[in-house]
Design an enzyme around this catalytic site. Structure first.
Site, PDB file in Angstrom:
ATOM      1  N   GLN A  71       0.834  -1.195   0.000  1.00  0.00           N
ATOM      2  CA  GLN A  71       0.000   0.000   0.000  1.00  0.00           C
ATOM      3  C   GLN A  71       0.869   1.245   0.000  1.00  0.00           C
ATOM      4  O   GLN A  71       1.858   1.268   0.744  1.00  0.00           O
ATOM      5  CB  GLN A  71      -0.898   0.021   1.250  1.00  0.00           C
ATOM      6  N   GLU A 201      -2.907  -4.117   7.180  1.00  0.00           N
ATOM      7  CA  GLU A 201      -3.975  -5.124   7.219  1.00  0.00           C
ATOM      8  C   GLU A 201      -3.872  -6.189   6.140  1.00  0.00           C
ATOM      9  O   GLU A 201      -4.873  -6.539   5.519  1.00  0.00           O
ATOM     10  CB  GLU A 201      -5.320  -4.403   7.122  1.00  0.00           C
ATOM     11  N   HIS A 225      -7.988  -2.237  14.974  1.00  0.00           N
ATOM     12  CA  HIS A 225      -8.080  -1.464  13.731  1.00  0.00           C
ATOM     13  C   HIS A 225      -7.834  -2.375  12.515  1.00  0.00           C
ATOM     14  O   HIS A 225      -8.620  -2.381  11.564  1.00  0.00           O
ATOM     15  CB  HIS A 225      -7.062  -0.314  13.770  1.00  0.00           C
ATOM     16  N   GLU A 226      -6.750  -3.127  12.564  1.00  0.00           N
ATOM     17  CA  GLU A 226      -6.408  -3.963  11.399  1.00  0.00           C
ATOM     18  C   GLU A 226      -7.449  -5.071  11.212  1.00  0.00           C
ATOM     19  O   GLU A 226      -7.789  -5.417  10.087  1.00  0.00           O
ATOM     20  CB  GLU A 226      -4.990  -4.539  11.529  1.00  0.00           C
ATOM     21  N   HIS A 229     -10.338  -3.798   9.261  1.00  0.00           N
ATOM     22  CA  HIS A 229     -10.137  -3.742   7.805  1.00  0.00           C
ATOM     23  C   HIS A 229     -10.571  -5.045   7.127  1.00  0.00           C
ATOM     24  O   HIS A 229     -10.749  -5.059   5.899  1.00  0.00           O
ATOM     25  CB  HIS A 229      -8.661  -3.492   7.474  1.00  0.00           C
ATOM     26  N   GLU A 248     -10.347   3.946   5.539  1.00  0.00           N
ATOM     27  CA  GLU A 248      -9.884   4.285   6.894  1.00  0.00           C
ATOM     28  C   GLU A 248     -10.968   4.883   7.788  1.00  0.00           C
ATOM     29  O   GLU A 248     -10.992   4.612   8.993  1.00  0.00           O
ATOM     30  CB  GLU A 248      -8.659   5.219   6.823  1.00  0.00           C
ATOM     31  N   ASP A 306       0.778   7.991  -1.527  1.00  0.00           N
ATOM     32  CA  ASP A 306       1.356   8.004  -0.172  1.00  0.00           C
ATOM     33  C   ASP A 306       1.669   9.425   0.286  1.00  0.00           C
ATOM     34  O   ASP A 306       1.663   9.725   1.475  1.00  0.00           O
ATOM     35  CB  ASP A 306       2.638   7.168  -0.114  1.00  0.00           C
ATOM     36  N   TYR A 314      -8.823   9.382   8.206  1.00  0.00           N
ATOM     37  CA  TYR A 314      -9.069   8.612   9.422  1.00  0.00           C
ATOM     38  C   TYR A 314     -10.098   9.301  10.308  1.00  0.00           C
ATOM     39  O   TYR A 314     -11.160   8.763  10.598  1.00  0.00           O
ATOM     40  CB  TYR A 314      -7.765   8.459  10.232  1.00  0.00           C
ATOM     41  N   GLN A 501       6.670   5.626  10.738  1.00  0.00           N
ATOM     42  CA  GLN A 501       6.519   6.950  10.119  1.00  0.00           C
ATOM     43  C   GLN A 501       5.819   7.948  11.036  1.00  0.00           C
ATOM     44  O   GLN A 501       6.235   9.098  11.162  1.00  0.00           O
ATOM     45  CB  GLN A 501       5.745   6.781   8.812  1.00  0.00           C
TER      46      GLN A 501
HETATM   47  N1  BES Z   1      -3.602   0.621   5.950  1.00  0.00           N
HETATM   48  C1  BES Z   1      -3.030   1.396   6.989  1.00  0.00           C
HETATM   49  C2  BES Z   1      -1.549   1.614   6.823  1.00  0.00           C
HETATM   50  C3  BES Z   1      -1.173   2.299   5.522  1.00  0.00           C
HETATM   51  C4  BES Z   1      -1.870   3.411   5.073  1.00  0.00           C
HETATM   52  C5  BES Z   1      -0.109   1.854   4.791  1.00  0.00           C
HETATM   53  C6  BES Z   1      -1.507   4.028   3.882  1.00  0.00           C
HETATM   54  C7  BES Z   1       0.260   2.475   3.594  1.00  0.00           C
HETATM   55  C8  BES Z   1      -0.444   3.563   3.148  1.00  0.00           C
HETATM   56  C9  BES Z   1      -3.281   0.752   8.364  1.00  0.00           C
HETATM   57  O1  BES Z   1      -4.514   0.111   8.476  1.00  0.00           O
HETATM   58  C10 BES Z   1      -3.303   1.843   9.390  1.00  0.00           C
HETATM   59  O2  BES Z   1      -4.101   2.724   9.253  1.00  0.00           O
HETATM   60  N2  BES Z   1      -2.457   1.743  10.407  1.00  0.00           N
HETATM   61  C11 BES Z   1      -2.421   2.688  11.489  1.00  0.00           C
HETATM   62  C12 BES Z   1      -3.103   2.089  12.703  1.00  0.00           C
HETATM   63  C13 BES Z   1      -3.831   3.076  13.575  1.00  0.00           C
HETATM   64  C14 BES Z   1      -4.796   3.967  12.861  1.00  0.00           C
HETATM   65  C15 BES Z   1      -4.535   2.331  14.699  1.00  0.00           C
HETATM   66  C16 BES Z   1      -0.965   3.004  11.785  1.00  0.00           C
HETATM   67  O3  BES Z   1      -0.076   2.358  11.207  1.00  0.00           O
HETATM   68  O4  BES Z   1      -0.704   3.903  12.540  1.00  0.00           O
HETATM   69 ZN    ZN Z   2      -6.154   1.479   8.564  1.00  0.00          ZN
END
Ligand code: BES
Ligand code: ZN
Length: 551
Positions: A71, A201, A225-226, A229, A248, A306, A314, A501
């Protein structure tokens, strides 16, 4: 360092940071990798999905590791195909690994054959970004009837302890609310410390940061959260990255529904309040009118989706879904709608218009009332106008946890510290998210009057010496916002220990926007850790530090 239980990202003493060995995106030279046949020839590209880690970049420090992060549009450097979330397909893969390595993929079935060959099949159609592979010295342990944790051997015990017996309940509640869990297994893979996300996810096997190994399950909201998804994102998928909020925003809503069922509304509203604070911070830095602060984002050709990543899909997305629930007015009816929505669109990719039209069809009375065009709350405005959400869900059930934290933050922000009053507040029973909320309030009020941060640090060692990553992030932010140089070493240590990140970028932004000493700290830390960071994260930090274009 074999057997060490805490993952460390920093290089061992004596390794120069300019050493290119093991740089992500570039396969390291060691011969072990030369013998790694993959289903198709991979041309490693510096901006690709495939991350090649040297042994030093793993927790166990013994063997190399590789993983993919698809992703949003990185999988096009992994295999040829339609790298868009608009189309879905099944896949199978044959992966041969060197002796002593294990491969895992986001697949519904897998089988180990002779010659260290693994055969994977994903029987359901999925978008390309959900195809994922990891190879390393990884082992697994059962934590539920359909769940295992996977990790390097030195982390497996901690991983099992963190989630033993808890995951099944989240899956069961998810199924009760949103319909059958179609993916068979739900496993969790703990990644090396440089993994750039809290969680990803990938179907059947979520990839997560090892920071979740807090020892007290306090960061389990990432797992919820995951898991969410599994319905929103993996079954019903945004057809374009410009409508990422469909993935999201619905997932944040589903996460908080599951959390409310399992942990109650006080805790869940507190967690949602920290999410709202992140949205506030984001909009304060970008300005509310920033075009990325819309739910429907225009991504011009050539722009990497990205690069549009932020809190809006979110948390504003969560507010919009909460608004839809508010229009319905009955939680059970709205839950049934979500279940029908998943049933209607499963294995498909959809746009926001598809979702909202389905909502209006499902609730014809609301459609008749014209709820999509209430002044100020038009669906079109939600989607296409940047800015603060026009509706905020009621988080007052969280007040019982937030109020004491608000009051304590107020005391710490005042000029003459009233230690008597401060010491009368017992924070020993506060949960991680209550402390996080408190620290966010302190950060908001910072810089504090001279000397207060030092006093705060000595008064609450459980905060200033915390091992929990969410607390460490906040403490580092407070240290930087207050120019508290005595604890700069903690910022450095945190950035050496992991490469997520959402932790890394805010700290570099804070350092770069701070004093000379903070800027020097940023440069020093970046030059030591750059080779270990995920390529995207490394490039974003470069941009923050004005190093763009240089290598
Ligand atoms: N799918 C996302 C991570 C992602 C988003 C990867 C965009 C690449 C591009 C994942 O589900 C996510 O939102 N992770 C969050 C968790 C949090 C909101 C609980 C994270 O990594 O912080
Ligand atoms: Zn997510």
């Amino acid at each position: 360092a074999s057997g060490s239980s805490s993952p460390v990202l920093s290089q061992p003493a004596g390794t120069k940071s300019s050493d290119q060995k093991g740089k992500q995106g570039t396969p390291p030279k060691p011969s072990s990798w030369a013998a790694l046949p993959l289903p198709m020839e991979i041309i490693p590209s510096p901006t690709g999905t495939v991350c090649w880690l040297s042994p030093e970049q793993t927790a166990g420090k013994q063997k190399p590791y590789m993983y993919t992060q698809g992703q949003a549009v990185l999988n096009r450097s992994f295999f040829p195909g339609f790298d868009t979330p608009a189309v879905k397909c099944t896949y199978s893969a044959t992966v041969q690994v060197p002796e002593g390595f294990t491969a895992v993929m986001s697949a519904t079935t897998w089988e180990k054959q002779k010659d260290n060959t693994f055969v994977f099949k994903m029987e359901h159609p999925i978008p390309s970004y959900l195809i994922a592979l990891a190879v390393g010295d990884i082992v697994s342990a059962e934590v539920g009837p359909r769940s295992r944790v996977w990790a390097e051997p030195c982390l497996i015990e901690a991983a099992k302890k963190e989630y033993d017996g808890v995951i099944e309940e989240f899956l069961a509640v998810g199924e009760k609310l949103f319909g059958p869990y179609v993916w068979g297994r739900y496993d969790v893979l703990f990644m090396p410390p440089s993994f750039p996300f809290g969680g990803m996810e990938n179907p059947c096997i979520t990839f997560v940061t090892p920071c979740l190994l807090a020892g007290d399950r306090s960061l389990v909201d990432v797992i919820i959260h995951e898991i969410s998804h599994s319905w929103f994102g993996n079954l019903v998928t945004n057809a374009t990255w410009g409508e990422f909020w469909l993935n999201e925003g619905f997932t944040m809503y589903a996460q908080r529904r599951i959390s409310t069922e399992v942990y109650g509304s006080a805790y869940t509203c507190l967690e949602a309040a920290t999410g709202r604070a992140l949205l506030r911070q984001h909009m304060d830095t970008t300005g509310e009118e920033h075009p990325l602060n819309k739910l429907r984002v225009v991504i011009e050709p050539g722009v990497n989706p990205d690069d549009t990543y932020n809190e809006t899909p979110y948390e504003k997305g969560f507010c919009f879904v909460s608004y839809l629930a508010h229009l319905v007015g009955d939680q059970r009816k709205f839950d049934s709608f979500l279940q029908a929505y998943v049933e209607q669109f499963k294995f498909q990719s959809i746009t926001a218009d598809d979702a909202l039209n389905f909502f209006l069809e499902y609730f014809p009375d609301l459609k008749k009332q014209g709820v999509d065009s209430r002044p100020g709350l038009e669906f079109d405005r939600w989607l296409n106008t940047p800015g603060w959400p026009p509706f905020l869900p009621d988080l007052s059930p969280g007040q019982q946890l937030m109020k004491p934290a608000d009051e304590l933050a107020e005391l710490w922000a005042s000029d003459g510290l009233n230690m008597e009053k401060i010491e009368a507040v017992d924070i020993s029973a506060w949960k991680t998210y209550q402390l996080v909320y408190f620290l966010d309030r302190i950060l908001q009020k910072s810089p504090l009057p001279d000397g207060n941060v030092e006093r705060l640090s000595t008064t609450y060692p459980k905060i200033s010496k915390a091992q929990n990553a969410e607390l460490r992030l906040r403490w580092c932010q407070i240290v930087l916002r207050n120019n508290h140089e005595a604890e700069y070493s903690k910022v450095k240590a945190f950035l050496h220990s992991q490469g997520k990140q959402k932790y890394t970028l805010p700290l570099y932004r804070a350092m770069w926007g701070g004093s000379e000493a903070a800027r020097a700290l940023a440069m020093e830390t970046f030059s030591a850790t750059a080779p270990q960071l995920h390529i995207n994260v490394r490039n974003y930090v470069k941009k923050i530090l004005g190093l763009e274009g240089s290598d």
